[in-house]
Scaffold this active site. Structure first.
Site, mmCIF file in Angstrom:
data_model
loop_
_atom_site.group_PDB
_atom_site.id
_atom_site.type_symbol
_atom_site.label_atom_id
_atom_site.label_comp_id
_atom_site.label_asym_id
_atom_site.label_seq_id
_atom_site.Cartn_x
_atom_site.Cartn_y
_atom_site.Cartn_z
ATOM 1 N N ARG A 165 41.619 34.136 42.150
ATOM 2 C CA ARG A 165 40.742 35.314 42.237
ATOM 3 C C ARG A 165 40.157 35.475 43.643
ATOM 4 O O ARG A 165 38.987 35.827 43.818
ATOM 5 C CB ARG A 165 39.591 35.226 41.211
ATOM 6 C CG ARG A 165 40.035 35.023 39.783
ATOM 7 C CD ARG A 165 40.737 36.248 39.197
ATOM 8 N NE ARG A 165 40.927 36.051 37.782
ATOM 9 C CZ ARG A 165 42.064 35.579 37.243
ATOM 10 N NH1 ARG A 165 43.097 35.300 38.010
ATOM 11 N NH2 ARG A 165 42.167 35.427 35.939
ATOM 12 N N SER A 239 35.905 39.825 33.065
ATOM 13 C CA SER A 239 35.247 38.525 33.220
ATOM 14 C C SER A 239 34.168 38.627 34.291
ATOM 15 O O SER A 239 34.465 38.992 35.429
ATOM 16 C CB SER A 239 36.254 37.462 33.649
ATOM 17 O OG SER A 239 37.309 37.421 32.735
ATOM 18 N N GLU A 335 32.475 36.607 39.460
ATOM 19 C CA GLU A 335 33.752 37.183 39.920
ATOM 20 C C GLU A 335 33.558 38.648 40.322
ATOM 21 O O GLU A 335 34.183 39.147 41.256
ATOM 22 C CB GLU A 335 34.780 37.074 38.787
ATOM 23 C CG GLU A 335 36.130 37.662 39.138
ATOM 24 C CD GLU A 335 37.151 37.496 38.024
ATOM 25 O OE1 GLU A 335 37.362 36.348 37.568
ATOM 26 O OE2 GLU A 335 37.746 38.502 37.619
HETATM 27 P P1 FAD Z 1 37.062 48.388 42.204
HETATM 28 O O1 FAD Z 1 36.195 47.867 41.138
HETATM 29 O O2 FAD Z 1 37.068 49.864 42.448
HETATM 30 O O3 FAD Z 1 36.882 47.621 43.523
HETATM 31 C C1 FAD Z 1 36.856 46.214 43.540
HETATM 32 C C2 FAD Z 1 36.667 45.730 44.983
HETATM 33 O O4 FAD Z 1 37.803 46.089 45.756
HETATM 34 C C3 FAD Z 1 35.479 46.394 45.673
HETATM 35 O O5 FAD Z 1 34.933 45.442 46.574
HETATM 36 C C4 FAD Z 1 36.091 47.541 46.461
HETATM 37 O O6 FAD Z 1 35.340 47.899 47.601
HETATM 38 C C5 FAD Z 1 37.449 46.973 46.836
HETATM 39 N N1 FAD Z 1 38.534 47.970 46.918
HETATM 40 C C6 FAD Z 1 39.021 48.728 45.891
HETATM 41 N N2 FAD Z 1 40.063 49.468 46.321
HETATM 42 C C7 FAD Z 1 40.226 49.178 47.628
HETATM 43 C C8 FAD Z 1 41.146 49.626 48.649
HETATM 44 N N3 FAD Z 1 42.123 50.511 48.400
HETATM 45 N N4 FAD Z 1 41.004 49.118 49.902
HETATM 46 C C9 FAD Z 1 40.048 48.213 50.185
HETATM 47 N N5 FAD Z 1 39.164 47.757 49.279
HETATM 48 C C10 FAD Z 1 39.257 48.223 48.014
HETATM 49 N N6 FAD Z 1 40.922 41.207 36.688
HETATM 50 C C11 FAD Z 1 41.891 40.256 36.720
HETATM 51 O O7 FAD Z 1 42.167 39.679 37.783
HETATM 52 N N7 FAD Z 1 42.561 39.916 35.585
HETATM 53 C C12 FAD Z 1 42.316 40.498 34.394
HETATM 54 O O8 FAD Z 1 42.964 40.177 33.410
HETATM 55 C C13 FAD Z 1 41.292 41.490 34.329
HETATM 56 N N8 FAD Z 1 40.968 42.061 33.153
HETATM 57 C C14 FAD Z 1 39.978 42.989 33.097
HETATM 58 C C15 FAD Z 1 39.649 43.555 31.859
HETATM 59 C C16 FAD Z 1 38.654 44.512 31.766
HETATM 60 C C17 FAD Z 1 38.317 45.119 30.428
HETATM 61 C C18 FAD Z 1 37.975 44.938 32.942
HETATM 62 C C19 FAD Z 1 36.938 46.013 32.865
HETATM 63 C C20 FAD Z 1 38.273 44.356 34.173
HETATM 64 C C21 FAD Z 1 39.273 43.367 34.262
HETATM 65 N N9 FAD Z 1 39.612 42.760 35.473
HETATM 66 C C22 FAD Z 1 40.612 41.822 35.518
HETATM 67 C C23 FAD Z 1 38.884 43.098 36.716
HETATM 68 C C24 FAD Z 1 39.451 44.369 37.437
HETATM 69 O O9 FAD Z 1 40.148 45.187 36.558
HETATM 70 C C25 FAD Z 1 40.380 44.000 38.594
HETATM 71 O O10 FAD Z 1 39.717 43.191 39.524
HETATM 72 C C26 FAD Z 1 40.924 45.236 39.314
HETATM 73 O O11 FAD Z 1 41.884 44.880 40.284
HETATM 74 C C27 FAD Z 1 39.843 46.063 39.992
HETATM 75 O O12 FAD Z 1 40.437 47.277 40.429
HETATM 76 P P2 FAD Z 1 39.583 48.551 40.757
HETATM 77 O O13 FAD Z 1 40.491 49.548 41.367
HETATM 78 O O14 FAD Z 1 38.840 48.985 39.568
HETATM 79 O O15 FAD Z 1 38.609 47.961 41.853
HETATM 80 P P1 NAP Z 2 42.251 32.636 26.841
HETATM 81 O O1 NAP Z 2 43.695 32.815 26.605
HETATM 82 O O2 NAP Z 2 41.296 32.587 25.702
HETATM 83 O O3 NAP Z 2 42.026 31.332 27.745
HETATM 84 C C1 NAP Z 2 40.702 30.960 28.179
HETATM 85 C C2 NAP Z 2 40.777 30.524 29.607
HETATM 86 O O4 NAP Z 2 41.556 29.346 29.684
HETATM 87 C C3 NAP Z 2 41.428 31.579 30.464
HETATM 88 O O5 NAP Z 2 40.422 32.144 31.237
HETATM 89 C C4 NAP Z 2 42.488 30.848 31.254
HETATM 90 O O6 NAP Z 2 42.217 30.756 32.635
HETATM 91 C C5 NAP Z 2 42.503 29.429 30.718
HETATM 92 N N1 NAP Z 2 43.855 29.116 30.193
HETATM 93 C C6 NAP Z 2 44.352 29.390 28.963
HETATM 94 N N2 NAP Z 2 45.611 28.919 28.831
HETATM 95 C C7 NAP Z 2 45.909 28.337 30.021
HETATM 96 C C8 NAP Z 2 47.045 27.666 30.523
HETATM 97 N N3 NAP Z 2 48.142 27.476 29.774
HETATM 98 N N4 NAP Z 2 47.017 27.220 31.795
HETATM 99 C C9 NAP Z 2 45.938 27.398 32.577
HETATM 100 N N5 NAP Z 2 44.817 28.026 32.154
HETATM 101 C C10 NAP Z 2 44.797 28.471 30.896
HETATM 102 O O7 NAP Z 2 41.735 33.761 27.884
HETATM 103 P P2 NAP Z 2 41.366 35.282 27.641
HETATM 104 O O8 NAP Z 2 39.945 35.462 27.923
HETATM 105 O O9 NAP Z 2 41.947 35.786 26.369
HETATM 106 O O10 NAP Z 2 42.154 35.957 28.868
HETATM 107 C C11 NAP Z 2 43.552 35.923 28.904
HETATM 108 C C12 NAP Z 2 44.017 36.099 30.330
HETATM 109 O O11 NAP Z 2 43.564 37.362 30.843
HETATM 110 C C13 NAP Z 2 43.471 35.034 31.277
HETATM 111 O O12 NAP Z 2 44.463 34.709 32.208
HETATM 112 C C14 NAP Z 2 42.312 35.709 31.948
HETATM 113 O O13 NAP Z 2 42.087 35.245 33.275
HETATM 114 C C15 NAP Z 2 42.758 37.171 31.980
HETATM 115 N N6 NAP Z 2 41.590 38.059 31.933
HETATM 116 C C16 NAP Z 2 40.888 38.224 33.072
HETATM 117 C C17 NAP Z 2 39.781 39.052 33.111
HETATM 118 C C18 NAP Z 2 39.045 39.315 34.398
HETATM 119 O O14 NAP Z 2 38.240 40.220 34.445
HETATM 120 N N7 NAP Z 2 39.302 38.548 35.426
HETATM 121 C C19 NAP Z 2 39.377 39.711 31.952
HETATM 122 C C20 NAP Z 2 40.099 39.486 30.788
HETATM 123 C C21 NAP Z 2 41.209 38.652 30.790
HETATM 124 P P3 NAP Z 2 42.586 31.878 33.724
HETATM 125 O O15 NAP Z 2 41.527 32.899 33.595
HETATM 126 O O16 NAP Z 2 42.488 31.123 34.981
HETATM 127 O O17 NAP Z 2 43.930 32.413 33.468
#
Ligand code: FAD
Ligand code: NAP
Length: 339
Positions: A165, A239, A335
């Site tokens: 991340r 998250s 995050e």
């Molecule tokens: P924004 O929220 O609009 O911006 C995020 C940051 O990036 C800000 O600092 C902004 O200034 C910057 N930015 C945006 N666009 C640009 C650009 N073109 N140039 C320069 N800077 C920029 N994230 C994960 O990694 N994994 C997941 O599984 C995941 N699941 C999610 C589930 C839900 C329900 C939600 C609500 C969020 C989740 N996220 C997840 C977080 C999010 O969706 C991601 O981080 C996504 O990439 C953010 O994109 P955005 O366009 O909405 O960014």
């Molecule tokens: P999950 O499957 O319930 O697992 C819980 C956590 O354990 C996850 O966050 C994941 O870490 C870790 N994990 C599970 N299995 C793993 C494996 N085999 N090896 C290494 N790490 C493992 O998680 P969940 O909440 O339903 O989410 C599923 C996936 O979507 C995850 O990868 C999670 O990161 C992603 N997600 C991200 C966001 C966001 O906003 N960043 C929101 C929703 C879901 P990791 O997170 O490091 O993968």
């Protein structure tokens, strides 16, 4: 010609649904808009904020200065070979629509990242990841414009310093660049990743033993929809915290007290512990806090139940950090980007 909206509401532009305003708001639809923005005196002199889908940001106050929402569209093939394809995607493309575009064409690599909200341009910012895949696995390069001079620079993989991340755009190059487009390498003979989470279980439920990338995408979408709140219904930014990576010594000490503590090895000295588990153990899962709450199905997600203010979400997150630190000696890191 760019339209400059003054004192504009940002509520439609952030998935937490925070009712804050920006002194100036501009929607960037194409590269001409981007050039015009960079030349404008307001952009040059006032504070600046770039937004994509607003799904990874918590607003705790109104934005002074200019907010530019990147909505540029376009997908073009750079190079096609027998087994792979390189594609350049403009930053304003919606991430999940881009994933679906690949899945439909049988281009593998992004299927585990289905249904992540937000834009393509934001995907390198925190090296988005889910279900064992991160964009660094398919990333080739990105084109960025310097936020003040507009000078173009290409960042290749090794220059992005992708981590868990993390990327250089959240660290040393923070607030320096507008990411304009991203180049991805997709495989025509993909190796499917099914080891993570409940993917295999979902495939088994559907009696699929030879899955396609479409099946993986469907499984990921179904699992996500069953666990995660839809921001259109319940404001959230996914998250709120990162999963902490801790020293093995601390993990082994904690294991004596909490033998059921889940963990995933990172390297010889470190393990990753799911933050959701720590928060749940600290008694926060499902708990309400003024007009916000910790989600009842995924403790990592903080939700806006009604008209919550960003400061309430921030205070809730601080209370969680404090309790988890007290109980586990682990300091959770946020995050979500906090403004
Ligand atoms: P924004 O929220 O609009 O911006 C995020 C940051 O990036 C800000 O600092 C902004 O200034 C910057 N930015 C945006 N666009 C640009 C650009 N073109 N140039 C320069 N800077 C920029 N994230 C994960 O990694 N994994 C997941 O599984 C995941 N699941 C999610 C589930 C839900 C329900 C939600 C609500 C969020 C989740 N996220 C997840 C977080 C999010 O969706 C991601 O981080 C996504 O990439 C953010 O994109 P955005 O366009 O909405 O960014
Ligand atoms: P999950 O499957 O319930 O697992 C819980 C956590 O354990 C996850 O966050 C994941 O870490 C870790 N994990 C599970 N299995 C793993 C494996 N085999 N090896 C290494 N790490 C493992 O998680 P969940 O909440 O339903 O989410 C599923 C996936 O979507 C995850 O990868 C999670 O990161 C992603 N997600 C991200 C966001 C966001 O906003 N960043 C929101 C929703 C879901 P990791 O997170 O490091 O993968």
């Amino acid at each position: 010609m760019l339209v400059w909206q003054q004192n504009a509401s940002l509520k439609p532009f952030n998935t937490f649904g925070m009712e804050v305003s920006a002194d100036w708001l501009v929607l960037i639809q194409d590269s001409g808009d981007l050039q015009e923005l960079i030349r404008d005196a307001r952009w040059q002199t006032l504070p600046r904020l770039i937004l994509g889908g607003g799904s990874n940001i918590l607003f705790t106050r109104d934005v002074e200065g200019v907010v530019a929402v990147i909505q540029t569209k376009g997908i073009s093939t750079i190079e096609e070979k027998e087994d792979e394809i390189l594609v350049e995607v403009q930053s304003g493309e919606v991430w999940h629509e881009w994933v679906t575009y690949c899945v439909k064409r049988g281009w593998g690599g992004l299927e585990n990242l289905s249904l992540i909200p937000g834009s393509v341009g934001a995907s390198p910012m925190q090296n988005i990841g889910a279900y064992g895949v991160e964009i660094k696995d398919v990333f080739v390069s990105l084109k960025a414009l310097h936020i003040v001079t507009g000078a173009e620079r290409v960042f290749y993989h090794e220059q992005c310093a992708f981590g868990y991340r993390e990327s250089v755009f959240k660290r040393s190059e923070k607030d320096q660049w507008i990411i304009a487009s991203v180049v991805f390498r997709l495989s025509k003979n993909p190796v499917l990743k099914m080891e993570y989470g409940d993917i295999k279980m979902r495939l088994a439920e559907r009696n699929i033993d030879q899955p396609s990338i479409g099946d993986i995408s469907e499984a990921v979408c179904t699992i996500r929809q069953s666990k995660l709140p839809d921001p259109r219904v319940l404001g959230n930014a996914g998250s709120f915290f990162k999963n902490p990576v801790i020293e093995k010594v601390l993990y082994q000490n904690l294991l004596v007290q909490y033998p059921a503590m889940p963990h995933y090895p990172v390297n010889d000295e470190h393990v990753k512990v799911p933050a959701g588990w720590l928060i749940e153990q600290a008694g926060w899962k499902g708990r309400k806090w003024e007009t916000c709450a910790v989600h009842d199905r995924q403790a990592l997600v903080l939700v806006n139940h009604a008209q919550a203010k960003g400061s309430e979400i921030w205070n809730l997150s601080s209370a969680i950090v404090e309790d988890v630190l007290k109980k586990f000696q682990i300091e959770l890191e946020r995050e979500v980007n906090v403004y």
